[in-house]
Design a protein around this motif. Sequence first.
Motif, PDB file in Angstrom:
ATOM      1  N   VAL A 168      -1.552  -0.918 -10.235  1.00 31.85           N
ATOM      2  CA  VAL A 168      -1.888   0.017  -9.295  1.00 31.85           C
ATOM      3  C   VAL A 168      -3.461  -0.075  -9.141  1.00 31.85           C
ATOM      4  CG1 VAL A 168      -1.934   2.266  -8.239  1.00 31.85           C
ATOM      5  CG2 VAL A 168       0.141   1.356  -9.407  1.00 31.85           C
ATOM      6  N   TYR A 169      -4.142  -0.443  -8.175  1.00 26.74           N
ATOM      7  CA  TYR A 169      -5.223  -0.260  -7.763  1.00 26.74           C
ATOM      8  C   TYR A 169      -5.741   0.679  -6.861  1.00 26.74           C
ATOM      9  CZ  TYR A 169      -5.380  -5.054  -9.944  1.00 26.74           C
ATOM     10  OH  TYR A 169      -4.910  -5.977 -10.890  1.00 26.74           O
ATOM     11  N   PRO A 170      -6.284   1.739  -6.995  1.00 22.42           N
ATOM     12  CA  PRO A 170      -7.126   2.621  -6.022  1.00 22.42           C
ATOM     13  C   PRO A 170      -8.036   1.795  -4.931  1.00 22.42           C
ATOM     14  CG  PRO A 170      -7.032   3.544  -8.141  1.00 22.42           C
ATOM     15  CD  PRO A 170      -6.813   2.223  -8.340  1.00 22.42           C
ATOM     16  N   ARG A 171      -7.718   1.975  -3.732  1.00 27.02           N
ATOM     17  CA  ARG A 171      -8.515   1.384  -2.827  1.00 27.02           C
ATOM     18  C   ARG A 171      -9.330   2.144  -1.690  1.00 27.02           C
ATOM     19  NH1 ARG A 171      -9.363  -3.194  -4.964  1.00 27.02           N
ATOM     20  NH2 ARG A 171      -9.803  -4.488  -3.180  1.00 27.02           N
ATOM     21  N   ARG A 172     -10.246   1.718  -1.274  1.00 29.54           N
ATOM     22  CA  ARG A 172     -10.819   2.475   0.130  1.00 29.54           C
ATOM     23  C   ARG A 172     -10.945   1.539   1.117  1.00 29.54           C
ATOM     24  NH1 ARG A 172     -15.853   3.153   2.293  1.00 29.54           N
ATOM     25  NH2 ARG A 172     -16.583   5.196   3.135  1.00 29.54           N
ATOM     26  N   ILE A 173     -10.450   1.765   2.217  1.00 33.62           N
ATOM     27  CA  ILE A 173     -10.437   0.859   3.292  1.00 33.62           C
ATOM     28  C   ILE A 173     -11.167   1.395   4.489  1.00 33.62           C
ATOM     29  CG2 ILE A 173      -8.724  -0.347   4.730  1.00 33.62           C
ATOM     30  CD1 ILE A 173      -6.747   0.404   2.560  1.00 33.62           C
ATOM     31  N   GLU A 174     -11.899   0.571   5.058  1.00 37.49           N
ATOM     32  CA  GLU A 174     -12.649   0.798   6.335  1.00 37.49           C
ATOM     33  C   GLU A 174     -11.941   0.456   7.480  1.00 37.49           C
ATOM     34  OE1 GLU A 174     -16.625   0.196   5.810  1.00 37.49           O
ATOM     35  OE2 GLU A 174     -17.160   1.341   4.034  1.00 37.49           O
ATOM     36  N   LEU A 175     -11.556   1.021   8.390  1.00 37.98           N
ATOM     37  CA  LEU A 175     -10.936   0.536   9.408  1.00 37.98           C
ATOM     38  C   LEU A 175     -11.876   0.546  10.881  1.00 37.98           C
ATOM     39  CD1 LEU A 175      -7.976   2.656   8.369  1.00 37.98           C
ATOM     40  CD2 LEU A 175      -7.812   0.142   8.802  1.00 37.98           C
ATOM     41  N   VAL A 176     -11.772  -0.360  11.911  1.00 38.37           N
ATOM     42  CA  VAL A 176     -12.324  -0.129  12.998  1.00 38.37           C
ATOM     43  C   VAL A 176     -11.371  -0.515  14.066  1.00 38.37           C
ATOM     44  CG1 VAL A 176     -13.354  -2.603  12.855  1.00 38.37           C
ATOM     45  CG2 VAL A 176     -14.381  -1.062  14.347  1.00 38.37           C
ATOM     46  N   ARG A 177     -11.496   0.166  15.248  1.00 40.04           N
ATOM     47  CA  ARG A 177     -10.825  -0.386  16.394  1.00 40.04           C
ATOM     48  C   ARG A 177     -11.358  -1.199  17.535  1.00 40.04           C
ATOM     49  NH1 ARG A 177      -7.716   4.785  19.091  1.00 40.04           N
ATOM     50  NH2 ARG A 177      -9.803   5.289  19.467  1.00 40.04           N
ATOM     51  N   GLU A 209      -3.330   3.397  -2.558  1.00 42.90           N
ATOM     52  CA  GLU A 209      -2.880   2.658  -3.618  1.00 42.90           C
ATOM     53  C   GLU A 209      -2.543   1.415  -3.477  1.00 42.90           C
ATOM     54  OE1 GLU A 209      -0.383   5.143  -6.171  1.00 42.90           O
ATOM     55  OE2 GLU A 209      -1.908   5.965  -7.032  1.00 42.90           O
ATOM     56  N   LEU A 210      -2.917   0.028  -3.865  1.00 48.29           N
ATOM     57  CA  LEU A 210      -2.396  -1.200  -3.691  1.00 48.29           C
ATOM     58  C   LEU A 210      -1.611  -1.463  -5.174  1.00 48.29           C
ATOM     59  CD1 LEU A 210      -2.187  -3.563  -2.208  1.00 48.29           C
ATOM     60  CD2 LEU A 210      -4.494  -4.471  -3.059  1.00 48.29           C
ATOM     61  N   ALA A 211      -0.487  -1.661  -4.690  1.00 49.43           N
ATOM     62  CA  ALA A 211       0.417  -1.619  -5.900  1.00 49.43           C
ATOM     63  C   ALA A 211       0.988  -3.406  -5.848  1.00 49.43           C
ATOM     64  CB  ALA A 211       1.939  -1.060  -5.880  1.00 49.43           C
ATOM     65  N   VAL A 212       0.340  -4.138  -7.029  1.00 48.39           N
ATOM     66  CA  VAL A 212       0.699  -5.401  -6.888  1.00 48.39           C
ATOM     67  C   VAL A 212       1.639  -5.819  -8.219  1.00 48.39           C
ATOM     68  CG1 VAL A 212      -0.562  -7.614  -6.979  1.00 48.39           C
ATOM     69  CG2 VAL A 212      -1.686  -5.752  -5.851  1.00 48.39           C
ATOM     70  N   ARG A 213       2.589  -6.668  -7.934  1.00 50.01           N
ATOM     71  CA  ARG A 213       3.505  -7.123  -9.006  1.00 50.01           C
ATOM     72  C   ARG A 213       3.425  -8.636  -8.803  1.00 50.01           C
ATOM     73  NH1 ARG A 213       8.671  -8.783  -9.186  1.00 50.01           N
ATOM     74  NH2 ARG A 213       9.821  -8.595 -11.033  1.00 50.01           N
ATOM     75  N   ILE A 214       3.232  -9.119  -9.953  1.00 43.23           N
ATOM     76  CA  ILE A 214       3.220 -10.661 -10.089  1.00 43.23           C
ATOM     77  C   ILE A 214       4.506 -11.092 -10.583  1.00 43.23           C
ATOM     78  CG2 ILE A 214       2.260 -12.834 -11.147  1.00 43.23           C
ATOM     79  CD1 ILE A 214      -0.385 -11.246 -11.456  1.00 43.23           C
ATOM     80  N   ALA A 215       5.597 -11.733  -9.930  1.00 44.83           N
ATOM     81  CA  ALA A 215       6.868 -12.020 -10.259  1.00 44.83           C
ATOM     82  C   ALA A 215       6.619 -13.004 -11.521  1.00 44.83           C
ATOM     83  CB  ALA A 215       7.581 -12.847  -9.048  1.00 44.83           C
ATOM     84  N   TYR A 243       0.716  -1.339  -0.105  1.00 49.27           N
ATOM     85  CA  TYR A 243      -0.031  -0.303   0.126  1.00 49.27           C
ATOM     86  C   TYR A 243       0.865   1.255  -0.113  1.00 49.27           C
ATOM     87  CZ  TYR A 243      -3.987  -2.780   1.186  1.00 49.27           C
ATOM     88  OH  TYR A 243      -4.960  -3.782   1.200  1.00 49.27           O
ATOM     89  N   ARG A 244       0.346   2.180  -0.742  1.00 51.91           N
ATOM     90  CA  ARG A 244       1.171   3.382  -0.743  1.00 51.91           C
ATOM     91  C   ARG A 244       0.070   4.739  -0.927  1.00 51.91           C
ATOM     92  NH1 ARG A 244       3.928   2.261  -6.799  1.00 51.91           N
ATOM     93  NH2 ARG A 244       2.100   3.182  -7.933  1.00 51.91           N
ATOM     94  N   ASP A 245       0.788   5.862  -0.861  1.00 55.37           N
ATOM     95  CA  ASP A 245       0.047   7.215  -0.696  1.00 55.37           C
ATOM     96  C   ASP A 245      -1.202   6.962   0.284  1.00 55.37           C
ATOM     97  OD1 ASP A 245       1.707   8.189  -2.281  1.00 55.37           O
ATOM     98  OD2 ASP A 245       0.751   7.566  -4.158  1.00 55.37           O
ATOM     99  N   LEU A 246      -1.117   6.351   1.327  1.00 52.14           N
ATOM    100  CA  LEU A 246      -2.312   6.516   2.404  1.00 52.14           C
ATOM    101  C   LEU A 246      -2.773   7.877   2.817  1.00 52.14           C
ATOM    102  CD1 LEU A 246      -3.885   4.658   4.348  1.00 52.14           C
ATOM    103  CD2 LEU A 246      -1.890   5.053   6.046  1.00 52.14           C
TER     104      LEU A 246
END
Length: 343
Positions: free
Chosen positions: A58-67, A44-50, A25-28
């Motif tokens: 690069v996949y833009p993502r929306r992430i919901e977090l809970v504590r 941004e979720l950056a995925v590289r398949i070796a 993940y980058r650019d949080l």
Amino acid sequence: MAGLLAERAGSLPARSGLAGAEAVYRDLVLSPGDGPDRSTATAELAVRIAGYDEYPVVYPRRIELVRAAGRWRVEREEAAGGPPAPWDLGEVRTAPGERCLVLGLAGGPDPTGLVAVADRAVPAVSAVWGSAWPGRLLLELPAEEAQFARLLGGDPADWAGMAAVTVAAPGAPRHTPADRVVVNPEAFGRLSAFGRQVVVTHEATHVATRADTRAWTPLWLSEGVADWTAYRDSGRSPRQIAPELARDVAAGKPPTALPADRDFTAGAAGIAQAYEQAWLACELIARRWGPDRLVALYRAVGAGDGQGEDREQRIDRLLRAGLGVGSAGFTALWLAEVAALKG
């Protein structure tokens, strides 16, 4: 909280089927949530398949977090713009080949069925275009046509009938391949074994020629060389390869000019004829001047920065330099080939 995403990265969801993929993940960017124990993040979720991606997708993502119990955890993650990741649509099954990797979505066709087709396409393309490209294919096989359209970020009606499309994965520089061949399971499934091979070899040609393809490359040339490579040495006659065009000619409705870029738009009327016309143009070049001249012309069109020269002027100049005939003369020769389809 950023540490939570760093921990989460590197291990994609189990449904992705990509145990060996590198992910980060980058650019949080954090946003307030509903109350002190909830928050929302975009990243941004950056995925590289070796072995397949020289640069991450690069996949833009929306992430919901809970504590809870003093710790933050990811409650939900989804696409935040652009086409979704395959695993957003369901569980992914992988099928590796000698020269390919197929990512198939659960509930769809068995992805192993594509492996042999793709493994044959790679050397067929390399025989024409050389070994400068990676020489491997990454294919995505959704379960249904609606998923195919979603992976392309488009309206299903626009893509109905298209058997496969090659896309440059988001975030990949032009000269650093991270291409995907996305297969429409419904249209592809209706093809014969020969037709399936033609489609995948056509798409593999787009992957191989990506570094030589520019925005100013006319689609009659880029789609034409892809079809010419796919049909090369097939033993099929021009009327077998271009049946829709042959029917138009027999009905007294021949084209008067090489197909325009708009004629290749998904869903366009006469798109089949546009592809057949493009194939015939490239077949003419390869037969009259030789395959090497066709390859050289394609690369010459894509060379340079394309600045300061009208596209049509550029094509005319390069046709004269490579074939000894300008656009008008080449079109006349091509129209004679079209007329010959009347038989």
